[in-house]
Structure formats: C-alpha cells, structure tokens
Design a protein around this motif. Structure first.
Motif, PDB file in Angstrom:
ATOM      1  N   ALA A 129       0.848  -1.204   0.000  1.00  0.00           N
ATOM      2  CA  ALA A 129       0.000   0.000   0.000  1.00  0.00           C
ATOM      3  C   ALA A 129       0.883   1.254   0.000  1.00  0.00           C
ATOM      4  N   TYR A 130       1.992   1.214   0.748  1.00  0.00           N
ATOM      5  CA  TYR A 130       2.898   2.369   0.784  1.00  0.00           C
ATOM      6  C   TYR A 130       3.633   2.530  -0.549  1.00  0.00           C
ATOM      7  N   ASP A 131       3.893   1.405  -1.232  1.00  0.00           N
ATOM      8  CA  ASP A 131       4.521   1.512  -2.557  1.00  0.00           C
ATOM      9  C   ASP A 131       3.548   2.140  -3.561  1.00  0.00           C
ATOM     10  N   LEU A 132       2.266   1.728  -3.455  1.00  0.00           N
ATOM     11  CA  LEU A 132       1.257   2.295  -4.354  1.00  0.00           C
ATOM     12  C   LEU A 132       1.020   3.771  -4.045  1.00  0.00           C
ATOM     13  N   PHE A 133       1.002   4.093  -2.751  1.00  0.00           N
ATOM     14  CA  PHE A 133       0.689   5.456  -2.305  1.00  0.00           C
ATOM     15  C   PHE A 133       1.756   5.912  -1.308  1.00  0.00           C
ATOM     16  N   PRO A 134       2.882   6.420  -1.803  1.00  0.00           N
ATOM     17  CA  PRO A 134       3.988   6.775  -0.900  1.00  0.00           C
ATOM     18  C   PRO A 134       3.598   7.742   0.220  1.00  0.00           C
ATOM     19  N   ILE A 135       2.633   8.634  -0.053  1.00  0.00           N
ATOM     20  CA  ILE A 135       2.256   9.607   0.983  1.00  0.00           C
ATOM     21  C   ILE A 135       1.739   8.904   2.239  1.00  0.00           C
ATOM     22  N   LEU A 136       1.097   7.749   2.062  1.00  0.00           N
ATOM     23  CA  LEU A 136       0.573   7.013   3.224  1.00  0.00           C
ATOM     24  C   LEU A 136       1.730   6.487   4.075  1.00  0.00           C
ATOM     25  N   GLY A 137       2.790   6.055   3.422  1.00  0.00           N
ATOM     26  CA  GLY A 137       3.957   5.561   4.147  1.00  0.00           C
ATOM     27  C   GLY A 137       4.668   6.678   4.895  1.00  0.00           C
ATOM     28  N   GLU A 138       4.768   7.829   4.235  1.00  0.00           N
ATOM     29  CA  GLU A 138       5.448   8.961   4.878  1.00  0.00           C
ATOM     30  C   GLU A 138       4.723   9.405   6.138  1.00  0.00           C
ATOM     31  N   ARG A 139       3.409   9.216   6.128  1.00  0.00           N
ATOM     32  CA  ARG A 139       2.622   9.728   7.261  1.00  0.00           C
ATOM     33  C   ARG A 139       1.968   8.608   8.057  1.00  0.00           C
ATOM     34  N   ARG A 140       2.559   7.445   8.044  1.00  0.00           N
ATOM     35  CA  ARG A 140       1.914   6.240   8.599  1.00  0.00           C
ATOM     36  C   ARG A 140       1.452   6.371  10.046  1.00  0.00           C
ATOM     37  N   LYS A 141       2.162   7.166  10.852  1.00  0.00           N
ATOM     38  CA  LYS A 141       1.811   7.267  12.288  1.00  0.00           C
ATOM     39  C   LYS A 141       0.799   8.371  12.571  1.00  0.00           C
ATOM     40  N   GLN A 142       0.516   9.183  11.544  1.00  0.00           N
ATOM     41  CA  GLN A 142      -0.400  10.310  11.781  1.00  0.00           C
ATOM     42  C   GLN A 142      -1.859   9.877  11.745  1.00  0.00           C
ATOM     43  N   ALA A 143      -2.710  10.679  12.398  1.00  0.00           N
ATOM     44  CA  ALA A 143      -4.149  10.391  12.370  1.00  0.00           C
ATOM     45  C   ALA A 143      -4.650  10.510  10.938  1.00  0.00           C
ATOM     46  N   ALA A 144      -5.484   9.558  10.555  1.00  0.00           N
ATOM     47  CA  ALA A 144      -5.967   9.528   9.175  1.00  0.00           C
ATOM     48  C   ALA A 144      -6.778  10.771   8.824  1.00  0.00           C
ATOM     49  N   GLY A 145      -7.404  11.382   9.842  1.00  0.00           N
ATOM     50  CA  GLY A 145      -8.209  12.580   9.609  1.00  0.00           C
ATOM     51  C   GLY A 145      -7.402  13.777   9.139  1.00  0.00           C
ATOM     52  N   THR A 146      -6.076  13.710   9.259  1.00  0.00           N
ATOM     53  CA  THR A 146      -5.248  14.825   8.799  1.00  0.00           C
ATOM     54  C   THR A 146      -4.969  14.741   7.299  1.00  0.00           C
ATOM     55  N   LEU A 147      -5.349  13.630   6.664  1.00  0.00           N
ATOM     56  CA  LEU A 147      -5.114  13.483   5.219  1.00  0.00           C
ATOM     57  C   LEU A 147      -6.102  14.335   4.423  1.00  0.00           C
ATOM     58  N   SER A 148      -5.694  14.751   3.232  1.00  0.00           N
ATOM     59  CA  SER A 148      -6.624  15.462   2.339  1.00  0.00           C
ATOM     60  C   SER A 148      -7.653  14.461   1.800  1.00  0.00           C
ATOM     61  N   GLY A 149      -8.674  14.983   1.131  1.00  0.00           N
ATOM     62  CA  GLY A 149      -9.713  14.104   0.585  1.00  0.00           C
ATOM     63  C   GLY A 149      -9.143  13.031  -0.334  1.00  0.00           C
ATOM     64  N   GLY A 150      -8.239  13.452  -1.200  1.00  0.00           N
ATOM     65  CA  GLY A 150      -7.667  12.490  -2.151  1.00  0.00           C
ATOM     66  C   GLY A 150      -6.808  11.453  -1.459  1.00  0.00           C
ATOM     67  N   GLU A 151      -6.096  11.908  -0.433  1.00  0.00           N
ATOM     68  CA  GLU A 151      -5.255  10.964   0.316  1.00  0.00           C
ATOM     69  C   GLU A 151      -6.114   9.985   1.109  1.00  0.00           C
ATOM     70  N   GLN A 152      -7.254  10.475   1.606  1.00  0.00           N
ATOM     71  CA  GLN A 152      -8.177   9.563   2.306  1.00  0.00           C
ATOM     72  C   GLN A 152      -8.742   8.527   1.346  1.00  0.00           C
ATOM     73  N   GLN A 153      -8.954   8.957   0.101  1.00  0.00           N
ATOM     74  CA  GLN A 153      -9.407   7.997  -0.917  1.00  0.00           C
ATOM     75  C   GLN A 153      -8.347   6.920  -1.130  1.00  0.00           C
ATOM     76  N   MET A 154      -7.091   7.340  -1.157  1.00  0.00           N
ATOM     77  CA  MET A 154      -5.996   6.379  -1.305  1.00  0.00           C
ATOM     78  C   MET A 154      -6.002   5.386  -0.140  1.00  0.00           C
TER      79      MET A 154
END
Ligand code: ATP
Length: 238
Positions: free
Chosen positions: A120-145
């Motif tokens: 999943a982190y390979d498909l969506f690197p931003i998720l890996g970079e922010r893996r420990k952060q609360a998911a609610g801090t992601l933008s709409g598109g990142e939440q879709q990812m």
C-alpha cells in the motif's frame, strides 16, 4: 469459463421505490468492469447489494461459483469481495497504518499483512510517509488512497470501488485513476463505479451505462468511449 461475478436480473428496492430494476452483468477474473451513469442511476445501490448491505428483491448474485444471496455482509468480505465505499469511511482518529490494518482484520498471517502494508505504501507513498499520523489529517484524495489501500488489505478476489474520484482535484483524480490502472495491470479484478465516464471508460475492459435503475448500454470501455450517445450524454460533447 465461469465469471468471477455473475449478476442476473437483480432487483433492489427501498420501500416502494425500485432503485435497481433487473440488471445483469458479469465480471471475469483479471478485468476492470465499470458502471457509469448519472446521480441516482442505482450504481451505489448495486455495489451495496453485492456487499450484502442491502437485501435484493429478486435476482441472482454468484461470486466465485457461490450464491451471495443469503450471505451476510460480514461474511462477504471473507469470500474475497472488498468494498471501498463512496465517502471513504476511514477512521479519522486512528493512524493511517492502523486504518490499513483494519482492512486485514480477518487475516492471521502477520508476515503477509506486513508485506501488504508495504505494498500500500509503494502504491501510495504519501501514506507511508505519514503512517503514524491520524488519518483525519489526510486530504480528501489521500483519504481515498487510504480507503483503497485498506480494501486491498483483505487480499480481495474482487475490489469494488465506489466513486473513487468524487470531489478530488484533477491532479488527484489522475493519480487515483493511474493507480487503478496499475492495479489492473497487476491482475486485480475491479468493479468500478464512476461518474467520471471518460476516466472510467478509458481504463475499463467492459462497461455498462446505468439510467434510472437499468443498464441501457454495454460494451467494451473503448466501444463506449467512442459511442455517440455516450459522448453526448456523459462526455459533454455536442
Ligand atoms: P450516486 O452517484 O448519486 O450515488 P447512484 O447511481 O449510485 O447515484 P444510488 O445511490 O444507488 O444511485 O440511488 C438510486 C436511487 O435509490 C435514487 O433514486 C436514490 O434516491 C434512491 N436511494 C438511494 N438510497 C436510498 C435509501 N437509503 N432510501 C431510499 N431511497 C434511496
């Protein structure tokens, strides 16, 4: 060859309103099938019924050779059908990584789970970079990812995506569509519901146009992309 998913004469109603009026279609293993159509055509209702969240009035749903009609929603996922719903439904206070882990709740193979989190982190690197952060801090598109990544964590035989481009900026939408294409090329079988007909038809093997509860036109993605009536009604051409 029998198809992975076979839907036959499916009818679904909310009270007296029939939202899906007898639709039939198939999804073969390894292909992307898309349902396109305007708001209220019955696309989301179809996916929710396949997931076991709504009980159909009539019709057959066969998945991997087995009837899904009497299978409750919580068991459908264990048969290999994952649903990334419209509006995403991630858990905003939990970390990104814990949201991904939730998608693997039926699995016990911790090595495999770790590998799929990495995928999943390979498909969506931003998720890996922010893996420990609360998911609610992601933008709409990142939440879709994240929602897509989480659905993949169950190692589905069929991935159902409901409006993955909804509300996204053009750049984010392109990124999501590129990822769906990548998943397709890796052999993931996908049922994609989209209002963005251009994007969906461009990557789909087969496509069906839904209007007020019925499938009114079917063909390959390329056929429908070049069909005059589709171009006028859904691709904004005169
Ligand atoms: P959208 O892209 O807006 O979600 P859709 O093609 O997915 O559109 P559905 O959401 O499946 O369409 O809706 C099909 C029809 O069923 C619509 O007329 C809608 O108003 C109706 N409908 C959907 N959910 C419910 C509900 N919970 N109760 C009553 N009617 C509903």
């Amino acid at each position: 060859m029998t198809a992975l998913l076979e839907v036959e004469d499916l009818r679904v109603a909310y009270g007296k309103i029939e939202a899906v009026k007898g639709i039939s279609f198939k999804v073969e293993e390894g292909e992307v099938v898309t349902l396109i159509g305007t708001n209220g055509a019955g696309k989301t209702t179809t996916l929710r019924t396949l997931s076991g969240l709504i009980k159909p009035l009539a019709g057959q749903i066969k998945f991997n050779g087995k009837s899904l009609r009497k299978i409750p929603a919580h068991q459908v996922v264990s048969l290999g059908l994952a649903h990334s719903p419209e509006g995403r439904h991630i858990f905003p206070r939990m970390s990104i990584e814990d949201n991904l882990r939730l998608g693997a709740f039926l699995r016990k193979d911790s090595d495999g789970i770790a590998k799929d989190i990495q995928r999943a982190y390979d498909l969506f690197p931003i998720l890996g970079e922010r893996r420990k952060q609360a998911a609610g801090t992601l933008s709409g598109g990142e939440q879709q990812m994240l929602a897509m990544g989480r659905a993949l964590m169950s190692q589905p035989k069929l991935l159902m995506l409901d409006e993955p481009s909804m509300g996204l900026s053009p750049i984010m939408m392109q990124k999501i569509m590129a990822t769906i294409t990548e998943l397709r090329d890796q052999g993931t079988t996908i049922l994609l519901v989209e209002q963005n007909a251009q994007a969906a038809l461009s990557l789909a093997n087969h496509a069906h146009v839904m209007e007020v509860g019925s499938i009114v036109l079917s063909g390959t993605g390329q056929d429908l992309l070049h069909d005059d009536s589709v171009r006028k009604a859904y691709l904004g051409e005169d």
